[in-house]
Design a protein around this motif. Structure first.
Motif, PDB file in Angstrom:
ATOM      1  N   UNK A 108     -14.122  -8.457  15.031  1.00 25.28           N
ATOM      2  CA  UNK A 108     -13.068  -9.401  14.655  1.00 25.28           C
ATOM      3  C   UNK A 108     -13.047 -10.558  15.651  1.00 25.28           C
ATOM      4  N   UNK A 109     -12.811 -11.750  15.118  1.00 25.64           N
ATOM      5  CA  UNK A 109     -12.695 -12.944  15.956  1.00 25.64           C
ATOM      6  C   UNK A 109     -11.210 -13.226  16.175  1.00 25.64           C
ATOM      7  N   UNK A 110     -10.747 -13.110  17.439  1.00 23.84           N
ATOM      8  CA  UNK A 110      -9.339 -13.281  17.782  1.00 23.84           C
ATOM      9  C   UNK A 110      -9.248 -14.221  18.976  1.00 23.84           C
ATOM     10  N   UNK A 111      -8.220 -15.070  19.000  1.00 29.40           N
ATOM     11  CA  UNK A 111      -8.064 -16.034  20.076  1.00 29.40           C
ATOM     12  C   UNK A 111      -7.545 -15.394  21.354  1.00 29.40           C
ATOM     13  N   UNK A 112      -8.028 -15.874  22.486  1.00 28.15           N
ATOM     14  CA  UNK A 112      -7.529 -15.393  23.776  1.00 28.15           C
ATOM     15  C   UNK A 112      -6.118 -15.932  24.002  1.00 28.15           C
ATOM     16  N   UNK A 113      -5.397 -15.273  24.913  1.00 27.34           N
ATOM     17  CA  UNK A 113      -4.025 -15.677  25.275  1.00 27.34           C
ATOM     18  C   UNK A 113      -3.103 -15.717  24.057  1.00 27.34           C
ATOM     19  N   UNK A 114      -3.285 -14.773  23.153  1.00 29.49           N
ATOM     20  CA  UNK A 114      -2.448 -14.726  21.947  1.00 29.49           C
ATOM     21  C   UNK A 114      -1.192 -13.901  22.200  1.00 29.49           C
ATOM     22  N   UNK A 115      -0.046 -14.303  21.654  1.00 26.04           N
ATOM     23  CA  UNK A 115       1.110 -13.400  21.648  1.00 26.04           C
ATOM     24  C   UNK A 115       0.726 -12.111  20.931  1.00 26.04           C
ATOM     25  N   UNK A 116       1.234 -10.997  21.372  1.00 25.44           N
ATOM     26  CA  UNK A 116       0.833  -9.696  20.829  1.00 25.44           C
ATOM     27  C   UNK A 116       1.043  -9.630  19.320  1.00 25.44           C
ATOM     28  N   UNK A 117       2.168 -10.139  18.831  1.00 23.96           N
ATOM     29  CA  UNK A 117       2.444 -10.092  17.394  1.00 23.96           C
ATOM     30  C   UNK A 117       1.409 -10.906  16.609  1.00 23.96           C
ATOM     31  N   UNK A 118       0.980 -12.059  17.162  1.00 30.77           N
ATOM     32  CA  UNK A 118      -0.037 -12.872  16.491  1.00 30.77           C
ATOM     33  C   UNK A 118      -1.387 -12.172  16.490  1.00 30.77           C
ATOM     34  N   UNK A 119      -1.716 -11.495  17.589  1.00 33.30           N
ATOM     35  CA  UNK A 119      -2.999 -10.781  17.657  1.00 33.30           C
ATOM     36  C   UNK A 119      -3.061  -9.672  16.620  1.00 33.30           C
ATOM     37  N   UNK A 120      -1.962  -8.953  16.452  1.00 34.77           N
ATOM     38  CA  UNK A 120      -1.919  -7.890  15.451  1.00 34.77           C
ATOM     39  C   UNK A 120      -2.033  -8.476  14.050  1.00 34.77           C
ATOM     40  N   UNK A 121      -1.309  -9.577  13.788  1.00 40.89           N
ATOM     41  CA  UNK A 121      -1.361 -10.201  12.467  1.00 40.89           C
ATOM     42  C   UNK A 121      -2.767 -10.706  12.149  1.00 40.89           C
ATOM     43  N   UNK A 122      -3.456 -11.258  13.140  1.00 37.50           N
ATOM     44  CA  UNK A 122      -4.829 -11.726  12.930  1.00 37.50           C
ATOM     45  C   UNK A 122      -5.747 -10.562  12.598  1.00 37.50           C
ATOM     46  N   UNK A 123      -5.539  -9.445  13.289  1.00 37.20           N
ATOM     47  CA  UNK A 123      -6.396  -8.284  13.097  1.00 37.20           C
ATOM     48  C   UNK A 123      -6.232  -7.682  11.702  1.00 37.20           C
ATOM     49  N   UNK A 124      -5.002  -7.589  11.224  1.00 33.85           N
ATOM     50  CA  UNK A 124      -4.757  -6.936   9.936  1.00 33.85           C
ATOM     51  C   UNK A 124      -4.909  -7.894   8.770  1.00 33.85           C
ATOM     52  N   UNK A 125      -5.039  -9.198   9.039  1.00 35.16           N
ATOM     53  CA  UNK A 125      -5.119 -10.162   7.952  1.00 35.16           C
ATOM     54  C   UNK A 125      -6.405 -10.076   7.159  1.00 35.16           C
ATOM     55  N   UNK A 126      -7.496  -9.596   7.791  1.00 35.29           N
ATOM     56  CA  UNK A 126      -8.749  -9.448   7.065  1.00 35.29           C
ATOM     57  C   UNK A 126      -9.677 -10.630   7.207  1.00 35.29           C
TER      58      UNK A 126
END
Length: 515
Positions: A227-245
């Motif tokens: 998964x491609x996720x941005x660094x320094x992300x708020x935890x809630x945003x990181x989870x939303x990015x991960x589950x978004x697909x």
């Protein structure tokens, strides 16, 4: 004579007593006065100093500290009777008194009778007891100090946990920064994913991600992969990015029978994407579409660093003998769905795909096969690719038996799929010119198997080749559009079936069929 010896002995003892225990109150007196001896004129009658008394032996008892002082010897009876009946001789009145211990030496004299061994033994016992008491006190202090440290540490930890329970976990405020690739392994829990996110710099703390993951029910649907996720992300945003697909990258599906390179259909001209094309498309991520290209993968796949590409030992010889380096990895990327790290180099991506495919191949028992077919593991893989291209799933076991039977009798395989392999455009039936073209794969122009696989075989095709269905078949042909395939061991029957296929429109009657 006896009295003379007695007096001489008495005088000797007196002198010895004076020598050993000198009196302190006779200072200033002459030696004879100090001994209370009368002058020579006053000596009793019959005393003669020169009358041979020097024959009496002169000796001194040596008294050591570790020996008790010897007791005085008993006096002769004559002297004793004289003392009892007549009293001491003139001038010797104080001799008996001087035999007593002198003041000031009583303690030393009294200690001698006990002996030094008793004193030293008692002193050693007392020293050991004192040392034991000291050691016990020291041990008590050490134990007390350790208990105090443990108590303070436990109290501090409890206080820290108590304070932490009231303070929110550390978290980034956002916005997210540059994308990084995070891998979710099969079986990972939310806690393990949180650790990966923290290690990659995506979130500020594991606790923040875990709390956000617990609140998001979509975490249960997260699949293993990259998964491609941005660094320094708020935890809630990181989870939303991960589950978004949409953040999943490096995921590619290789269909059964697909080749490494692109092909074009002879009838429609449409492009049939090869594995390299599919991998290149799956490698793109980010708004700037960072990707590896088809050409980069093709060049990496032609490298002579076979170990760096993940080629297994059982396939090394066959791959090295390929006359076309761009086709040397054919068949080593298996059909199926694969995950790879798109941030890697083209060589790293190919190595990851080949290594995963080899593990899947070997899981079927490939390395233990060959007893019934007399084929090596790499030859079995080559034959399985022919089965994949020539047969439908229900007929794979029979087609595998046709291959084994023809190889045993040294009969050409004559499969159109091997002719089409090197052509840019493909169709079911091939021309006489195509079949006559000699290549390392064309089984119309050569005996035996092609030099490499001609496609990515499925595990079903591989298992069929490892355990062919029993039979004497040497020929097969598909006779209708429903895919009905008929098998025979008679060439005349085979020609009849070919005519039937031509009448049904499966085969072009203008193109002779020899398979």
């Amino acid at each position: 004579m006896t009295d003379r010896w007695a007096r001489a002995e008495e005088r000797y003892r007196a002198r010895e007593a004076d020598r050993r225990y000198p009196r302190r109150d006779d200072w200033g007196l002459d030696a004879r006065a100090a001994r209370d001896e009368p002058p020579a004129a006053e000596q009793p009658p019959g005393w003669d100093d020169d009358d041979g008394t020097d024959v009496i032996p002169r000796y001194e008892d040596e008294v050591y500290d570790d020996e008790p002082e010897p007791e005085p010897e008993p006096e002769p009876a004559a002297v004793a009777s004289r003392r009892v009946g007549q009293g001491p001789p003139a001038g010797r009145a104080g001799a008996a008194g001087r035999a007593k211990p002198v003041r000031g030496r009583g303690k030393e004299a009294s200690g001698r009778g006990k002996g030094p061994s008793g004193r030293s033994k008692r002193s050693r016992i007392a020293s050991r007891k004192a040392a034991e008491r000291k050691r016990r006190r020291r041990n008590l202090w050490v134990v007390g100090a350790v208990l105090a440290v443990l108590f303070v540490s436990a109290a501090g930890f409890a206080g820290y946990k108590l304070m932490s329970s009231f303070a929110p976990p550390e978290d980034f405020a956002g916005p997210p920064g540059a994308l990084v690739i995070v891998q979710v392994h099969s079986g990972d829990t939310a806690t393990q994913i949180a650790g990966t996110m923290k290690d990659k710099g995506v979130v500020a703390s594991r606790e923040a991600f875990y709390e956000a993951a617990v609140r998001n029910s979509g975490m249960n649907s997260v699949q293993p992969g990259y998964y491609a996720v941005g660094v320094n992300s708020p935890a809630a945003d990181a989870v939303a990015t991960l589950v978004g697909g949409k953040s999943r990258v490096g995921n590619v599906t290789v269909s059964e029978g697909r080749l490494l390179h692109d092909k074009h259909d002879a009838s429609t001209g449409g492009r049939y994407d090869g594995i390299y094309r599919k991998v290149a498309q799956a490698s793109c991520y980010g708004t700037d579409k960072k990707c590896v290209t088809y050409e980069q993968l093709d060049a990496a796949g032609a490298s002579m660093d076979l170990a760096g590409l993940g080629v297994p030992e059982w396939a090394m010889k066959g791959v090295r003998e390929s006359p076309d380096r761009s086709r040397q990895l054919e068949g080593l990327i298996a059909a199926g769905t694969w995950d790879f790290d798109p941030s890697g180099t083209p060589q790293q991506i190919l190595r990851q795909l080949v290594t995963s495919s080899v593990q899947r191949y070997e899981s079927t028992g490939l390395l233990q096969s060959g007893a019934a077919t007399s084929l090596t593991p790499y030859q079995t893989l080559i034959a399985a690719s022919l089965v994949e291209r020539e047969a439908k799933p229900q007929d794979m076991g029979k087609v595998a038996r046709v291959i084994v039977n023809r190889l045993k009798v040294d009969q050409m395989l004559q499969f159109d799929s091997t002719v089409n392999y090197t052509l840019d455009t493909t169709e079911v039936a091939t021309t006489n010119a195509d079949r006559a073209t000699e290549t390392a794969w064309n089984t119309y122009a050569m005996q035996g198997l092609p030099v490499t696989p001609i496609a990515a075989p499925s595990l079903e095709a591989l298992r069929a080749m490892e355990n062919p269905e029993p039979g004497a078949w040497l020929y097969f042909v598909t006779v209708d559009k429903e895919g009905t395939t008929l098998f025979t061991d008679s060439y005349q029957e085979h020609l009849r079936l070919v005519s039937q296929a031509q009448r049904s429109g499966i085969l072009d009657s203008s193109r002779p069929y020899g398979g």
